[in-house]
Structure formats: structure tokens, C-alpha cells
Design a protein around this motif. Structure first.
Motif, mmCIF file in Angstrom:
data_model
loop_
_atom_site.group_PDB
_atom_site.id
_atom_site.type_symbol
_atom_site.label_atom_id
_atom_site.label_comp_id
_atom_site.label_asym_id
_atom_site.label_seq_id
_atom_site.Cartn_x
_atom_site.Cartn_y
_atom_site.Cartn_z
ATOM 1 N N GLY A 101 0.869 -1.183 0.000
ATOM 2 C CA GLY A 101 0.000 0.000 0.000
ATOM 3 C C GLY A 101 0.900 1.225 0.000
ATOM 4 O O GLY A 101 2.011 1.201 0.554
ATOM 5 N N SER A 102 0.464 2.326 -0.627
ATOM 6 C CA SER A 102 1.373 3.478 -0.690
ATOM 7 C C SER A 102 1.557 4.123 0.674
ATOM 8 O O SER A 102 2.597 4.720 0.944
ATOM 9 N N LYS A 103 0.594 3.962 1.571
ATOM 10 C CA LYS A 103 0.738 4.529 2.922
ATOM 11 C C LYS A 103 2.014 4.028 3.591
ATOM 12 O O LYS A 103 2.725 4.786 4.252
ATOM 13 N N TYR A 127 -3.515 14.617 3.849
ATOM 14 C CA TYR A 127 -3.426 13.237 4.324
ATOM 15 C C TYR A 127 -2.427 13.236 5.492
ATOM 16 O O TYR A 127 -1.302 13.733 5.339
ATOM 17 N N TYR A 130 1.993 12.230 5.854
ATOM 18 C CA TYR A 130 3.222 12.991 5.549
ATOM 19 C C TYR A 130 3.814 13.555 6.839
ATOM 20 O O TYR A 130 5.008 13.512 7.073
ATOM 21 N N ASN A 173 0.583 16.437 -3.227
ATOM 22 C CA ASN A 173 -0.436 15.415 -3.486
ATOM 23 C C ASN A 173 -1.530 16.019 -4.367
ATOM 24 O O ASN A 173 -2.393 16.736 -3.888
ATOM 25 N N ASN A 177 -6.216 15.135 -1.937
ATOM 26 C CA ASN A 177 -7.092 14.764 -0.841
ATOM 27 C C ASN A 177 -6.685 15.652 0.313
ATOM 28 O O ASN A 177 -5.506 15.658 0.673
ATOM 29 N N ASP A 205 2.602 12.322 -4.104
ATOM 30 C CA ASP A 205 1.632 11.257 -3.847
ATOM 31 C C ASP A 205 0.553 11.378 -4.924
ATOM 32 O O ASP A 205 -0.238 12.307 -4.914
ATOM 33 N N ALA A 207 -1.908 9.143 -5.747
ATOM 34 C CA ALA A 207 -2.888 8.058 -5.557
ATOM 35 C C ALA A 207 -4.181 8.245 -6.355
ATOM 36 O O ALA A 207 -4.876 7.282 -6.657
ATOM 37 N N TYR A 208 -4.503 9.518 -6.684
ATOM 38 C CA TYR A 208 -5.785 9.792 -7.350
ATOM 39 C C TYR A 208 -5.635 10.101 -8.834
ATOM 40 O O TYR A 208 -6.557 10.661 -9.439
ATOM 41 N N SER A 236 -0.681 3.815 -6.169
ATOM 42 C CA SER A 236 -1.380 2.730 -5.501
ATOM 43 C C SER A 236 -2.482 2.170 -6.375
ATOM 44 O O SER A 236 -3.057 2.873 -7.209
ATOM 45 N N SER A 238 -5.127 1.125 -4.911
ATOM 46 C CA SER A 238 -6.287 1.220 -4.016
ATOM 47 C C SER A 238 -7.488 1.928 -4.627
ATOM 48 O O SER A 238 -8.608 1.429 -4.584
ATOM 49 N N LYS A 239 -7.267 3.116 -5.191
ATOM 50 C CA LYS A 239 -8.393 3.930 -5.625
ATOM 51 C C LYS A 239 -8.797 3.575 -7.056
ATOM 52 O O LYS A 239 -9.972 3.540 -7.388
ATOM 53 N N ARG A 247 -3.810 -3.986 -0.259
ATOM 54 C CA ARG A 247 -2.539 -3.397 0.169
ATOM 55 C C ARG A 247 -1.432 -3.566 -0.863
ATOM 56 O O ARG A 247 -0.479 -4.333 -0.666
ATOM 57 N N TYR A 324 -13.928 13.148 -3.823
ATOM 58 C CA TYR A 324 -14.311 13.965 -2.668
ATOM 59 C C TYR A 324 -14.948 15.272 -3.120
ATOM 60 O O TYR A 324 -14.634 15.782 -4.185
HETATM 61 C C1 LIG Z 1 -6.027 6.646 -0.270
HETATM 62 C C2 LIG Z 1 -4.795 7.443 -0.284
HETATM 63 C C3 LIG Z 1 -3.568 6.832 -0.502
HETATM 64 C C4 LIG Z 1 -3.461 5.370 -0.842
HETATM 65 O O1 LIG Z 1 -3.292 4.598 0.256
HETATM 66 P P1 LIG Z 1 -2.935 3.055 0.114
HETATM 67 O O2 LIG Z 1 -2.063 2.846 1.304
HETATM 68 O O3 LIG Z 1 -2.205 2.845 -1.170
HETATM 69 O O4 LIG Z 1 -4.219 2.323 0.189
HETATM 70 C C5 LIG Z 1 -2.428 7.618 -0.546
HETATM 71 N N1 LIG Z 1 -2.509 8.957 -0.395
HETATM 72 C C6 LIG Z 1 -3.671 9.573 -0.209
HETATM 73 C C7 LIG Z 1 -3.708 11.051 -0.122
HETATM 74 C C8 LIG Z 1 -4.848 8.837 -0.124
HETATM 75 O O5 LIG Z 1 -6.005 9.478 0.084
#
Ligand SMILES: *Cc1c(COP(=O)(O)O)cnc(C)c1O
Length: 387
Positions: A101-103, A127, A130, A173, A177, A205, A207-208, A236, A238-239, A247, A324
Motif C-alpha cells: 500500500g502506498s501509505k 493526508y 506525511y 499530493n 485529498n 503522492d 494516488a488519485y 497505488s 487502491s483507488k 494493500r 471527494y
Molecule cells: C487513499 C490514499 C492513498 C493510498 O493509500 P494506500 O495505502 O495505497 O491504500 C495515498 N494517499 C492519499 C492522499 C490517499 O487518500
């Protein structure tokens, strides 16, 4: 008897405790609560990805310790995707690393480059990882306010010289977000120039990048010529593919930066499960129409909810990015107070902007990651609110 470490004790108090309490109270009263708080896609992972995951689960090669940096086949899939999507060339052996997961990578990255006393430039609202990753690495976060009048981009010219001297990393980012603000190549060009001049690492970042509802595709910072000299980008599955539970993410870009992150990870974890990486390879080769279907769903939800909010006079930041909505709190309320009213009077949970940092005060965030029928129900409840 056991005291938490100073590291844990320095963390900010949990801002959503009061909101959680309210939500639990409403649920106990039998209220049909609609939770628009969490940014976790409601739709399932596309079936071909799940099928590939099942097949890969049976492969005994995946039952042993995985590679620390990710399977070469996964890293190649990431490199190919970057080439296709952004026109960016990456060496899968040296410029790509798999993440749990990128987190995970975002949190660990400062451990590789930040010494105690070093400054990390973090956006606000943002987020939270950071900032927390910086604190855990012993660094000092320096807040870059994201203001609506600057399209929620940081003002690089406003950073004092003495702060820049101590700065090691700047986090960005976009699509953003929580504000949903878009990236621009113009800003990225300026940022790369600035970072080279001051010898600061750019950590982006992205992710989106695939969650957009207009015709403009968000760029990667690596599209800027020379960005690879200073930048690392986190991404990631994820989205894009509704895979938050799996993950799997990655970091790409400057070889030394990728290597440093890899060194930390070698000592912390043992890589992501091979079967999940195989599913990830499948995801990255999915036809674009699959992701487009998802964008269409978010576009419809965005339209429904924006209309409901504007009908009662709330000001929504108009954007074609992320899932969002970033909405201004009406005059006379703090973010937390207004979000409290929404749960009390409409049974709707949103996130107060202040939960993303002090500069998020005055806004709240709505996540469009609930089934469309539920969102329609939420929009009806909002329309009948008297502000
Ligand atoms: C959802 C999100 C991530 C992605 O998280 P994962 O760990 O890859 O699921 C990363 N950065 C931001 C700002 C997010 O909102």
C-alpha cells in the motif's frame, strides 16, 4: 504501568473521537446513519483481478518469502503502465519498488533521508501520513498552507530561507485529498526547478491520478523533464481498481530515492504477498473502459451531491478530480460544529476540514464512496435541511 513513548505521545489527539461518539449514539438510537466520512471505494474489485488473485494463491512459488522490492514482473507492469499512461520511461530494476500500500512507503520514506532537526515541508490540509512519518523519523514538519485563492497549491515563494536551508523533503499530493484540487504541469515544472535549486527531495503522492470526472487526465510529476533528478512518486492500486483492502502500491522515480526507501523496507518488512502482486499485474493491464465505468459512477454521484449542497446554499469547490467534495462551512460555524449538525439533524457523517490540519478549518469533506442510492437518500436529507 507502561507509558507510551514520547514518539506516540507527541501525536495529535484523535480529532474524530467526538464525531465517532455521536455516530455511535445515533446508531444506538436506531438512526439510519449514512457515512460519507471515509474515502474507501464501495464498489468491488473488478472480477478478473479477483480471479487472478485466486489463481495466484494456488501457486506454491507465492507461498515462500516474496522479494523485498517486489517481483520483477510487477515492477515491469508498473513501468509499462507509466509509459502508457504518462509517457514516462522507468527502469523496472532500479526505479520502481513495490509497497504494501502506498501509505506504507509514504510513512517509511522519511526514515531513509531525514535526520533529527531536518525540516520536511508538508501541505495543510492533507493526508496525515506525511506529517506523522516526518515526526516518527525525528524530522520537523513545516506547514505549507493550501489556500483556495491559490487553487490549493503551496506558495513556494513564501517559504523562509532558513526553513529552506534545513528542508530535506517537500510533499505534494495532486489530485488532492481532501480538497480535490487538480495538479498542473506548470506547477510541477516550477516545483522541480525550485527543488533542484535548493537541493530538496520532491515526494509526490499521485494516488488519485485515475480518479477524474472530466476530460483532462492528471499528469505525473515525472513528466517534467529532469524531474527524475529530484523526485519520487508514490502510487497505488487502491483507488483506481477498488483495491484498498489488498494493500499494494509502489514508488517510482529517482534511483537513489527508491534505493533508500528499499533499504528501510528490507529492515522492516519482507515485501507484499506474491499472489497480491500477481493480481496487481492483472489490474495494471485492465482495459481502460473498466476504470472509465468507475469514473462515470463518481461523476454521477458528484453531480447529485453538488446539486443538493448548492440547493441549500453551500459552496462546493468545483473540481473534476478525486471522489471527494470540499465544501465551505456556512458562516458562524466551525467545521466540527457544522459536521455535528449534519449528523444530529440528517444522520450524515462527513469529515471536518480541521481533521486534515488547521488550514482545513472552515471546510468539510464529503466522500462519494457509498452506493448511489444511499447518496441520493443523503442528498434528499440535505435538501430538506434549514440552514
Ligand atoms: C487513499 C490514499 C492513498 C493510498 O493509500 P494506500 O495505502 O495505497 O491504500 C495515498 N494517499 C492519499 C492522499 C490517499 O487518500
Amino acid at each position: 504501568m507502561f507509558e507510551f513513548s514520547e514518539r506516540l505521545k507527541q501525536l495529535p489527539p484523535y480529532l474524530f473521537a467526538e464525531l465517532d461518539r455521536k455516530k455511535q449514539e445515533k446508531l444506538a438510537q436506531g438512526v439510519d446513519v449514512i457515512d460519507l466520512g471515509v474515502g474507501d471505494p464501495d464498489l468491488p474489485t473488478p472480477a478478473p483481478i479477483v480471479e487472478e488473485g485466486k489463481r495466484a494463491l494456488e501457486n506454491p512459488e507465492n507461498h515462500r518469502y516474496p522479494s523485498y522490492v517486489g517481483k520483477l514482473a510487477f515492477r515491469e507492469a508498473v513501468a509499462n503502465w507509466y509509459k502508457r499512461r504518462f509517457g514516462v520511461e522507468l527502469d523496472p530494476e532500479r526505479e520502481v519498488i513495490a509497497l504494501i500500500g502506498s501509505k506504507e512507503g509514504i510513512f517509511h520514506f522519511p526514515l531513509a533521508f531525514v535526520n533529527p532537526g531536518d525540516v520536511v515541508l508538508v501541505p495543510d490540509p492533507a493526508y496525515p501520513v506525511y506529517r506523522i512519518g516526518t515526526l516518527f523519523a525525528g524530522g520537523e514538519p513545516y506547514v505549507l498552507p493550501l489556500k483556495e485563492e491559490n487553487d490549493f497549491l503551496p506558495d513556494l515563494d513564501a517559504i523562509p530561507e532558513d526553513v529552506i536551508k534545513k528542508a530535506k523533503i517537500i510533499w505534494v499530493n495532486y489530485p488532492n485529498n481532501p480538497t480535490s484540487a487538480p495538479p498542473t504541469l506548470e506547477f510541477y515544472e516550477k516545483l522541480v526547478d525550485w527543488a533542484k535549486k535548493h537541493n530538496v527531495i520532491v515526494a509526490s503522492d499521485n494516488a488519485y491520478s485515475e480518479i477524474y470526472t472530466g476530460s483532462q487526465k492528471p499528469p505525473s510529476i515525472l513528466e517534467v523533464p529532469g524531474a527524475k533528478d529530484v523526485a519520487i512518486e508514490f502510487h497505488s492500486l487502491s483507488k483506481t481498481y477498488n483495491m484498498t483492502g489488498w494493500r499494494l502500491g509502489w514508488a517510482v522515480g529517482n534511483e537513489e530515492l527508491v534505493k533508500g526507501l528499499g533499504k528501510v523496507k528490507t529492515n522492516v518488512d519482507s515485501g507484499q504477498f506474491g499472489a497480491i502482486q500477481d493480481a496487481g499485474i492483472k489490474a495494471l493491464s485492465m482495459p481502460e473502459e473498466e476504470v472509465q465505468k468507475l469514473r462515470d459512477v463518481y461523476a454521477e454521484r458528484k453531480r447529485i451531491m453538488t446539486q443538493a449542497l448548492e440547493r441549500i446554499g453551500l459552496k462546493v469547490y468545483r473540481s473534476d478530480y478525486t471522489f471527494y467534495l470540499w465544501v465551505k462551512v456556512p458562516e458562524g460555524y466551525t467545521s466540527a460544529q457544522f459536521v455535528g449538525r449534519l449528523i444530529d439533524e440528517a444522520g450524515i457523517v462527513c469529515t471536518p476540514g480541521s481533521g486534515f490540519g488547521e488550514h482545513g478549518e472552515g471546510y468539510f469533506r464529503i466522500s462519494l464512496t457509498v452506493p448511489t442510492e444511499r447518496l441520493l437518500e443523503a442528498s434528499e436529507r440535505i435538501k430538506s435541511l434549514k440552514l
